[in-house]
Design a protein around this motif. Structure first.
Motif, PDB file in Angstrom:
ATOM      1  N   ASP A  29      42.874  14.834  25.108  1.00 45.70           N
ATOM      2  CA  ASP A  29      42.176  16.057  24.705  1.00 45.70           C
ATOM      3  C   ASP A  29      41.560  16.741  25.920  1.00 45.70           C
ATOM      4  OD1 ASP A  29      40.620  18.049  23.461  1.00 45.70           O
ATOM      5  OD2 ASP A  29      40.221  16.785  21.733  1.00 45.70           O
ATOM      6  N   GLY A  30      40.993  15.944  26.833  1.00 45.21           N
ATOM      7  CA  GLY A  30      40.414  16.531  28.036  1.00 45.21           C
ATOM      8  C   GLY A  30      41.436  17.244  28.882  1.00 45.21           C
ATOM      9  N   GLU A  31      42.575  16.607  29.064  1.00 43.31           N
ATOM     10  CA  GLU A  31      43.626  17.158  29.926  1.00 43.31           C
ATOM     11  C   GLU A  31      44.301  18.374  29.312  1.00 43.31           C
ATOM     12  OE1 GLU A  31      47.798  16.939  31.858  1.00 43.31           O
ATOM     13  OE2 GLU A  31      47.284  16.512  29.781  1.00 43.31           O
ATOM     14  N   GLN A  32      44.178  18.546  27.990  1.00 46.70           N
ATOM     15  CA  GLN A  32      44.780  19.709  27.329  1.00 46.70           C
ATOM     16  C   GLN A  32      44.020  21.001  27.622  1.00 46.70           C
ATOM     17  OE1 GLN A  32      46.456  17.371  23.326  1.00 46.70           O
ATOM     18  NE2 GLN A  32      45.027  19.051  23.111  1.00 46.70           N
ATOM     19  N   ALA A  33      42.781  20.885  28.070  1.00 41.27           N
ATOM     20  CA  ALA A  33      41.956  22.072  28.282  1.00 41.27           C
ATOM     21  C   ALA A  33      42.400  22.828  29.534  1.00 41.27           C
ATOM     22  CB  ALA A  33      40.493  21.673  28.413  1.00 41.27           C
ATOM     23  N   PRO A  34      42.383  24.152  29.505  1.00 41.79           N
ATOM     24  CA  PRO A  34      42.753  24.942  30.686  1.00 41.79           C
ATOM     25  C   PRO A  34      41.916  24.542  31.894  1.00 41.79           C
ATOM     26  CG  PRO A  34      42.556  26.355  28.766  1.00 41.79           C
ATOM     27  CD  PRO A  34      42.050  25.008  28.352  1.00 41.79           C
ATOM     28  N   GLY A  35      42.584  24.347  33.016  1.00 48.90           N
ATOM     29  CA  GLY A  35      41.897  23.994  34.244  1.00 48.90           C
ATOM     30  C   GLY A  35      41.765  22.506  34.498  1.00 48.90           C
ATOM     31  N   PHE A  36      42.199  21.665  33.547  1.00 48.82           N
ATOM     32  CA  PHE A  36      42.024  20.223  33.703  1.00 48.82           C
ATOM     33  C   PHE A  36      43.344  19.453  33.630  1.00 48.82           C
ATOM     34  CE2 PHE A  36      37.846  21.639  32.221  1.00 48.82           C
ATOM     35  CZ  PHE A  36      37.039  21.076  33.211  1.00 48.82           C
ATOM     36  N   SER A  37      44.448  20.131  33.806  1.00 47.61           N
ATOM     37  CA  SER A  37      45.744  19.456  33.780  1.00 47.61           C
ATOM     38  C   SER A  37      45.824  18.436  34.915  1.00 47.61           C
ATOM     39  CB  SER A  37      46.873  20.483  33.926  1.00 47.61           C
ATOM     40  OG  SER A  37      48.125  19.847  33.870  1.00 47.61           O
ATOM     41  N   MET A  38      46.417  17.275  34.627  1.00 53.28           N
ATOM     42  CA  MET A  38      46.494  16.197  35.610  1.00 53.28           C
ATOM     43  C   MET A  38      47.929  15.752  35.824  1.00 53.28           C
ATOM     44  SD  MET A  38      43.368  13.736  34.384  1.00 53.28           S
ATOM     45  CE  MET A  38      42.150  14.458  33.273  1.00 53.28           C
ATOM     46  N   SER A  39      48.245  15.382  37.050  1.00 54.02           N
ATOM     47  CA  SER A  39      49.539  14.801  37.369  1.00 54.02           C
ATOM     48  C   SER A  39      49.557  13.349  36.906  1.00 54.02           C
ATOM     49  CB  SER A  39      49.779  14.849  38.883  1.00 54.02           C
ATOM     50  OG  SER A  39      48.856  13.997  39.547  1.00 54.02           O
ATOM     51  N   ALA A  40      50.749  12.743  36.943  1.00 56.20           N
ATOM     52  CA  ALA A  40      50.865  11.340  36.562  1.00 56.20           C
ATOM     53  C   ALA A  40      49.996  10.466  37.462  1.00 56.20           C
ATOM     54  CB  ALA A  40      52.325  10.902  36.637  1.00 56.20           C
ATOM     55  N   GLU A  41      49.979  10.759  38.767  1.00 55.10           N
ATOM     56  CA  GLU A  41      49.168   9.970  39.688  1.00 55.10           C
ATOM     57  C   GLU A  41      47.684  10.128  39.403  1.00 55.10           C
ATOM     58  OE1 GLU A  41      50.219   7.703  41.741  1.00 55.10           O
ATOM     59  OE2 GLU A  41      52.295   8.146  41.154  1.00 55.10           O
ATOM     60  N   SER A  42      47.282  11.338  39.052  1.00 57.65           N
ATOM     61  CA  SER A  42      45.874  11.582  38.729  1.00 57.65           C
ATOM     62  C   SER A  42      45.470  10.846  37.464  1.00 57.65           C
ATOM     63  CB  SER A  42      45.614  13.081  38.565  1.00 57.65           C
ATOM     64  OG  SER A  42      45.789  13.771  39.787  1.00 57.65           O
ATOM     65  N   LYS A  43      46.356  10.871  36.464  1.00 56.26           N
ATOM     66  CA  LYS A  43      46.058  10.140  35.225  1.00 56.26           C
ATOM     67  C   LYS A  43      45.938   8.646  35.485  1.00 56.26           C
ATOM     68  CE  LYS A  43      47.639  12.937  31.353  1.00 56.26           C
ATOM     69  NZ  LYS A  43      48.336  12.892  30.053  1.00 56.26           N
ATOM     70  N   LEU A  44      46.804   8.143  36.327  1.00 59.59           N
ATOM     71  CA  LEU A  44      46.773   6.716  36.647  1.00 59.59           C
ATOM     72  C   LEU A  44      45.470   6.365  37.371  1.00 59.59           C
ATOM     73  CD1 LEU A  44      48.523   4.194  36.355  1.00 59.59           C
ATOM     74  CD2 LEU A  44      49.526   4.716  38.582  1.00 59.59           C
ATOM     75  N   LYS A  45      45.054   7.222  38.290  1.00 54.47           N
ATOM     76  CA  LYS A  45      43.797   6.999  39.013  1.00 54.47           C
ATOM     77  C   LYS A  45      42.617   7.008  38.051  1.00 54.47           C
ATOM     78  CE  LYS A  45      41.231   8.679  43.055  1.00 54.47           C
ATOM     79  NZ  LYS A  45      41.214   9.680  44.160  1.00 54.47           N
ATOM     80  N   MET A  46      42.591   7.972  37.126  1.00 55.40           N
ATOM     81  CA  MET A  46      41.513   8.033  36.146  1.00 55.40           C
ATOM     82  C   MET A  46      41.533   6.818  35.225  1.00 55.40           C
ATOM     83  SD  MET A  46      39.215  10.366  36.324  1.00 55.40           S
ATOM     84  CE  MET A  46      38.482   9.860  34.758  1.00 55.40           C
ATOM     85  N   ALA A  47      42.720   6.381  34.844  1.00 52.61           N
ATOM     86  CA  ALA A  47      42.830   5.235  33.936  1.00 52.61           C
ATOM     87  C   ALA A  47      42.249   3.973  34.565  1.00 52.61           C
ATOM     88  CB  ALA A  47      44.289   5.004  33.546  1.00 52.61           C
ATOM     89  N   HIS A  48      42.473   3.778  35.866  1.00 51.37           N
ATOM     90  CA  HIS A  48      41.886   2.624  36.544  1.00 51.37           C
ATOM     91  C   HIS A  48      40.359   2.701  36.533  1.00 51.37           C
ATOM     92  CE1 HIS A  48      45.929   1.723  38.382  1.00 51.37           C
ATOM     93  NE2 HIS A  48      45.462   0.506  38.220  1.00 51.37           N
ATOM     94  N   VAL A  49      39.819   3.892  36.740  1.00 49.96           N
ATOM     95  CA  VAL A  49      38.364   4.063  36.728  1.00 49.96           C
ATOM     96  C   VAL A  49      37.815   3.826  35.326  1.00 49.96           C
ATOM     97  CG1 VAL A  49      36.485   5.693  37.118  1.00 49.96           C
ATOM     98  CG2 VAL A  49      38.409   5.646  38.681  1.00 49.96           C
ATOM     99  N   LEU A  50      38.511   4.334  34.307  1.00 54.20           N
ATOM    100  CA  LEU A  50      38.079   4.134  32.925  1.00 54.20           C
ATOM    101  C   LEU A  50      38.126   2.658  32.553  1.00 54.20           C
ATOM    102  CD1 LEU A  50      39.859   7.188  31.258  1.00 54.20           C
ATOM    103  CD2 LEU A  50      37.404   6.913  31.620  1.00 54.20           C
ATOM    104  N   ARG A  51      39.129   1.952  33.078  1.00 54.54           N
ATOM    105  CA  ARG A  51      39.196   0.506  32.858  1.00 54.54           C
ATOM    106  C   ARG A  51      37.966  -0.180  33.452  1.00 54.54           C
ATOM    107  NH1 ARG A  51      42.511  -2.717  35.917  1.00 54.54           N
ATOM    108  NH2 ARG A  51      41.468  -1.664  37.683  1.00 54.54           N
ATOM    109  N   ASP A  52      37.602   0.215  34.683  1.00 59.72           N
ATOM    110  CA  ASP A  52      36.424  -0.368  35.320  1.00 59.72           C
ATOM    111  C   ASP A  52      35.154  -0.004  34.562  1.00 59.72           C
ATOM    112  OD1 ASP A  52      38.128  -1.385  37.219  1.00 59.72           O
ATOM    113  OD2 ASP A  52      37.641   0.128  38.749  1.00 59.72           O
ATOM    114  N   LEU A  53      35.127   1.185  34.010  1.00 58.60           N
ATOM    115  CA  LEU A  53      33.985   1.617  33.204  1.00 58.60           C
ATOM    116  C   LEU A  53      33.842   0.768  31.946  1.00 58.60           C
ATOM    117  CD1 LEU A  53      31.685   3.609  32.551  1.00 58.60           C
ATOM    118  CD2 LEU A  53      33.414   5.194  31.658  1.00 58.60           C
ATOM    119  N   GLY A  54      34.957   0.216  31.491  1.00 56.82           N
ATOM    120  CA  GLY A  54      34.908  -0.681  30.341  1.00 56.82           C
ATOM    121  C   GLY A  54      35.021   0.015  28.997  1.00 56.82           C
ATOM    122  N   VAL A  55      35.660   1.202  28.967  1.00 60.17           N
ATOM    123  CA  VAL A  55      35.873   1.824  27.668  1.00 60.17           C
ATOM    124  C   VAL A  55      36.839   0.944  26.862  1.00 60.17           C
ATOM    125  CG1 VAL A  55      35.460   4.122  28.599  1.00 60.17           C
ATOM    126  CG2 VAL A  55      37.805   3.298  28.397  1.00 60.17           C
TER     127      VAL A  55
END
Length: 413
Positions: A29-55
């Motif tokens: 939902d976040g990435e669908q918003a105008p101005g927040f589109s992410m590449s595959a590498e960016s999504k992967l980077k965010m996913a690692h951070v979210l994993r560390d965050l413990g969601v």
């Protein structure tokens, strides 16, 4: 067959009735918003951070939206271990199949199919062109199909808060009967108020839980009226045990509930809500800054929890209180969210104590008349330029000290 193969990760988490599941939708939902589109590498980077965050759950994307989105979900769910990974699906078999393909790399117990269908009168007539009976039949058919492929199925009744309460309960019951373990009640257009949110969840819980004792109710609130976090917290009071949101509150239009605000509100006011979250909150600032970097977006200084001003103090009264006891003006520790500590901003609102304290830290012990003269020069300069950094303060101190040194030299001569 091992227990981890037979029981979904969500079911294990939900065994504690006071545990709130954090469902992060930054990558969907976040990435669908105008101005927040992410590449595959960016999504992967965010996913690692979210994993560390413990969601608990990462909604990695919408597999049927494009081949690229399907591939992103495949990479993220295959390369990041720990959370449950979800893929959004419209209520049709083709979308569900795409989600099944995309999530294949993840362990079976960590895959979730998130099926949605609109239920409100305006959506039924203008978008779906379906009767209530057709909506119910579609929910039953597609959720059952998803449940035949996934151990973990979530159903969302899009635009739930503009849906007739009785029909909403009927639609959600149909989803639960067909095999959905999580029922999402999204405020898709940010229309609800907190009291309505609390009442709606309590109403649905009272109707559905007697037949489905282990069901998890979820809140997905949008921020069109600035109430997304308040509505999410009210949902918890009404019985919700999953909250969906995004880092920095990004998402369609005005965004989703800010996941960092939800986490810290539930922790800081545990006395009121009586629930727990498992997130490692010290990674909140890192999550926020990583998102800012990969999307090249700006975070408002006054953003709650993660903004630069969240633990910054300029007013003299506040600075004086903070020096006596940080609890006078801070209800959270900055270290708990990932900041190194509180920050005193020296500006025109700062008091004599803060200026003297900062001068001492810079190696200048100021007292009496000398402190008074430096403080007067500080105020004049702050009126001109606003914030006074260390270099400016040092220059002010030097300007006050120099005339005194000149007088001393003259007397000695």
């Amino acid at each position: 067959m091992s227990r981890v193969d037979r029981v979904s990760r969500t079911a294990e988490i939900a065994a504690d009735p006071n545990r709130v599941i954090i469902f992060d939708t930054t990558l969907r939902d976040g990435e669908q918003a105008p101005g927040f589109s992410m590449s595959a590498e960016s999504k992967l980077k965010m996913a690692h951070v979210l994993r560390d965050l413990g969601v608990d759950v990462i909604e990695a994307g919408f597999a049927a939206a494009s081949p690229g989105d399907e591939e992103c979900i495949r990479r993220v769910s295959g390369e990041v271990e720990g959370p449950v990974f979800a893929s959004l699906s419209r209520a049709n078999e083709k979308d569900i199949d795409a989600s099944f393909r995309a999530l294949a790399p993840a362990p079976k117990s960590h895959r979730r199919c998130h099926v949605f269908l609109a239920t409100s009168p305006i959506h039924r007539s203008a978008k779906l062109r379906m009767s209530t009976n057709e909506v119910l039949a579609t929910i039953s058919r597609t959720v059952a199909y998803a449940a035949s492929l996934f151990d973990d199925v979530e159903f969302s009744a899009e635009d739930a808060f503009r849906t007739e309460p009785e029909f909403l309960a009927e639609a959600l019951m149909a989803a639960a009967d067909a095999g959905a373990q999580t029922l999402n009640v999204p405020d898709t257009v940010g229309y609800a108020t907190p009291e309505e949110s609390r009442q709606r969840f309590a109403y649905l819980d009272g109707i559905i839980r007697p037949r489905h004792a282990d069901i998890i109710f979820s809140s997905h609130a949008h921020n069109d009226l600035g109430l997304a976090v308040a509505n999410s917290l009210a949902a918890v009071e009404g019985g919700a045990r999953q909250i969906e949101g995004a880092v920095n509150g990004i998402g369609e239009r005005a965004g989703n509930a800010s996941i960092e605000e939800v986490i810290m509100a539930l922790r800081t006011r545990a006395d009121r809500y009586g629930v727990t979250v498992a997130a490692e909150s010290r990674h909140l600032v890192r999550s926020s800054e990583t998102l800012r970097e990969v999307t090249e977006s700006v975070i408002a200084r006054n953003k709650a929890i993660v903004g630069l001003n969240a633990f910054a103090h300029e007013a003299g009264i506040h600075q004086h209180g903070m020096m006596a006891d940080s609890r006078t003006y801070e209800i959270m520790r900055p270290e708990d969210v990932g900041f190194e500590g509180s920050y005193f901003v020296l500006g025109k609102h700062s008091g004599r104590h803060a200026v003297g304290k900062r001068a001492e830290a810079l190696g200048h012990a100021l007292e009496g008349q000398r402190l008074a003269e430096v403080f007067a020069g500080f105020k004049r300069r702050a009126d001109e330029i606003g914030e006074i950094n260390d270099a400016e303060l040092t220059a002010i101190i030097a300007a006050v000290t120099a005339p005194q040194q000149d007088k001393t030299y003259a007397a000695a001569g």
